[in-house]
Design a protein around this motif. Structure first.
Motif, short mmCIF file in Angstrom:
data_model
loop_
_atom_site.label_atom_id
_atom_site.label_comp_id
_atom_site.label_asym_id
_atom_site.label_seq_id
_atom_site.Cartn_x
_atom_site.Cartn_y
_atom_site.Cartn_z
N UNK A 28 110.81 71.51 31.19
CA UNK A 28 111.79 71.16 30.23
C UNK A 28 111.83 71.63 28.93
N UNK A 29 112.56 71.92 28.29
CA UNK A 29 112.52 72.06 26.89
C UNK A 29 113.43 71.13 26.26
N UNK A 30 112.78 70.32 25.44
CA UNK A 30 113.44 69.17 24.80
C UNK A 30 113.67 69.12 23.29
N UNK A 31 114.93 69.05 22.72
CA UNK A 31 115.09 69.29 21.27
C UNK A 31 115.37 67.93 20.50
N UNK A 32 114.76 67.64 19.58
CA UNK A 32 114.89 66.62 18.73
C UNK A 32 115.16 66.74 17.41
N UNK A 33 115.75 65.66 16.73
CA UNK A 33 116.08 65.89 15.19
C UNK A 33 115.33 64.39 14.58
N UNK A 34 114.70 64.99 13.59
CA UNK A 34 113.86 63.80 12.81
C UNK A 34 114.64 63.56 11.55
N UNK B 109 109.46 61.76 7.20
CA UNK B 109 109.54 62.62 8.21
C UNK B 109 108.08 63.26 8.76
N UNK B 110 107.31 63.80 7.82
CA UNK B 110 106.01 64.61 7.97
C UNK B 110 105.15 63.43 8.92
N UNK B 111 105.21 62.21 8.40
CA UNK B 111 104.24 61.00 9.13
C UNK B 111 104.89 60.74 10.60
N UNK B 112 106.13 61.06 10.92
CA UNK B 112 106.81 60.70 12.35
C UNK B 112 106.50 62.27 13.03
N UNK B 113 106.38 63.13 12.60
CA UNK B 113 106.20 64.58 13.47
C UNK B 113 104.80 64.77 13.56
N UNK B 114 103.85 63.97 12.67
CA UNK B 114 102.38 64.07 12.89
C UNK B 114 102.02 63.05 14.14
N UNK C 90 115.52 65.95 6.93
CA UNK C 90 115.73 66.18 8.20
C UNK C 90 114.60 67.43 8.70
N UNK C 91 114.30 67.44 9.93
CA UNK C 91 113.83 68.32 10.57
C UNK C 91 114.06 68.53 12.27
N UNK C 92 114.13 69.69 12.86
CA UNK C 92 114.38 69.86 14.26
C UNK C 92 113.11 70.33 14.92
N UNK D 228 109.44 56.84 16.32
CA UNK D 228 110.83 57.16 15.63
C UNK D 228 111.15 58.33 15.25
N UNK D 229 111.11 59.51 16.33
CA UNK D 229 111.83 60.62 16.36
C UNK D 229 113.23 60.39 16.65
N UNK D 230 114.30 60.43 15.51
CA UNK D 230 115.24 59.64 15.71
C UNK D 230 116.35 59.94 16.94
N UNK D 231 116.74 61.53 16.99
CA UNK D 231 117.64 62.03 17.88
C UNK D 231 116.91 62.74 19.05
N UNK D 232 117.30 62.58 20.34
CA UNK D 232 117.22 63.40 21.12
C UNK D 232 118.56 64.30 21.60
N UNK D 233 118.65 65.44 21.12
CA UNK D 233 119.84 66.26 21.01
C UNK D 233 120.00 67.07 22.43
N UNK D 234 119.04 67.38 23.28
CA UNK D 234 119.23 68.51 24.03
C UNK D 234 117.99 68.32 25.15
#
Length: 244
Positions: free
Chosen positions: A43-49, A63-68, A113-115, A137-143
Motif C-alpha cells: 500500500x502507498x499511504x498519503x499523509x498531510x502534516x 511539522x519537522x518534529x512530527x515528521x521526524x 504544511x508538508x505532504x 500527530x500526522x494530521x491528515x490521511x488523504x489517500x
C-alpha cells in the motif's frame, strides 16, 4: 473484379482503428480484452502534516518534529526511509480572518504544511501503521493506494490474455463466415491499466485536530479490497483466407 469483403467486430467503433491502415485484401479487425485479478500485498499511504502557530518558525519546527517522529518509527513496520517521499515544507500567513469595521485582515498566525507518501510493503500492518502515524500527530490521511509487488508480471499476463482473446474472437468470427484467420497484418495496443484501492473520490479522509482524533467510523480492515484489477486491450487486423 473480385469482391473485397471487410468484416468488423461490432462490439467497438471503427474509429478504434483510425491510427492503423487497413489492407486492401480480405481482412478482419478485432479487439481482444482481458482482466487479471490479484490480491494487494502493498500500500502507498498519503499523509498531510499541518501546524498552526503564532510564529512561522514555530509552525515549521512543529511539522519537522512530527515528521521526524514518524521516520523514527518506520522500522517497526518494515518501512525504509527510501520508501518515504516528502514535498518541500511550505509556510504562509493565515490571514483568512477580517476586521469588519476596518476591512483589514487579522493576523491569526502562520501555517506550515508538508505532504508525505509512505510505501508499506506488508499490507497486514496497514491498520497499525495508520494508527501510529495519527498518534504522532500526522494530521491528515488523504489517500490509500493498494498495490501488488507482482504488478509487472500481472500486467504481462493481462496483455497475453488480450492477445489470446483477440485470436479466439477472430477465429470464431472468421469461421462463422466460412473463412480462416491468416497472417497478422497489424497490432495496436489500445490500453493497459490497473484499478488500485482508494482514490480521492471514494476515500474517507481522517483528520487529527489537536490531540483528538476525529474520523468516520471505519470498521477494522475496511481499507482492504479483495482484488486489484489489471486490464488490457489490443486491436489486431488479420488477413482472411477464403476458399473461392
Amino acid at each position: 473484379m473480385k469482391l473485397i469483403t471487410t468484416i468488423f467486430l461490432t462490439l467497438f467503433p471503427l474509429i478504434t482503428f483510425a491510427n492503423s491502415s487497413l489492407p486492401a485484401n480480405r481482412h478482419i479487425a478485432v479487439q481482444g480484452t482481458a482482466e487479471v485479478l490479484a490480491k494487494p500485498d502493498m500500500a502507498k499511504i498519503s499523509f498531510e502534516v499541518i501546524s498552526f502557530k503564532d510564529k512561522s518558525l514555530d509552525a515549521k519546527r512543529d511539522v519537522d518534529d512530527r515528521v521526524n517522529l514518524l521516520l523514527k518509527g518506520l522500522s517497526k513496520y518494515g518501512v525504509k526511509e527510501t520508501d518515504v517521499s516528502a514535498t518541500s515544507l511550505l509556510t504562509y500567513n493565515d490571514d483568512d480572518k477580517f476586521n469588519v469595521e476596518s476591512g483589514t485582515a487579522i493576523n491569526a498566525g502562520y501555517v506550515a504544511t508538508r505532504t508525505l507518501k509512505v510505501t508499506l510493503r506488508n499490507i497486514e500492518k496497514l491498520n497499525d501503521f495508520i494508527d501510529f502515524a495519527l498518534s504522532v500527530k500526522i494530521n491528515e490521511l488523504t489517500n490509500i493506494e493498494l498495490m501488488s509487488s507482482k504488478a509487472a508480471q500481472l500486467e504481462a499476463e493481462a496483455i497475453q490474455g488480450a492477445i489470446d482473446n483477440a485470436i479466439v474472437k477472430g477465429g470464431k468470427l472468421a469461421k462463422a463466415f466460412g473463412a480462416e484467420l491468416g497472417k497478422i497484418y497489424s497490432i495496436n495496443s489500445n490500453s493497459n491499466r490497473s484499478s488500485y484501492g482508494y482514490g480521492a473520490d471514494n476515500f474517507e479522509r481522517i483528520v487529527v485536530t489537536g490531540s483528538k482524533v476525529t474520523r468516520n467510523p471505519f470498521e477494522q480492515g475496511r481499507y482492504l479490497q479483495e482484488t486489484i484489477t489489471f486490464k488490457s486491450s489490443i486491436n489486431v487486423v488479420f488477413d482472411l483466407e477464403v476458399n473461392d
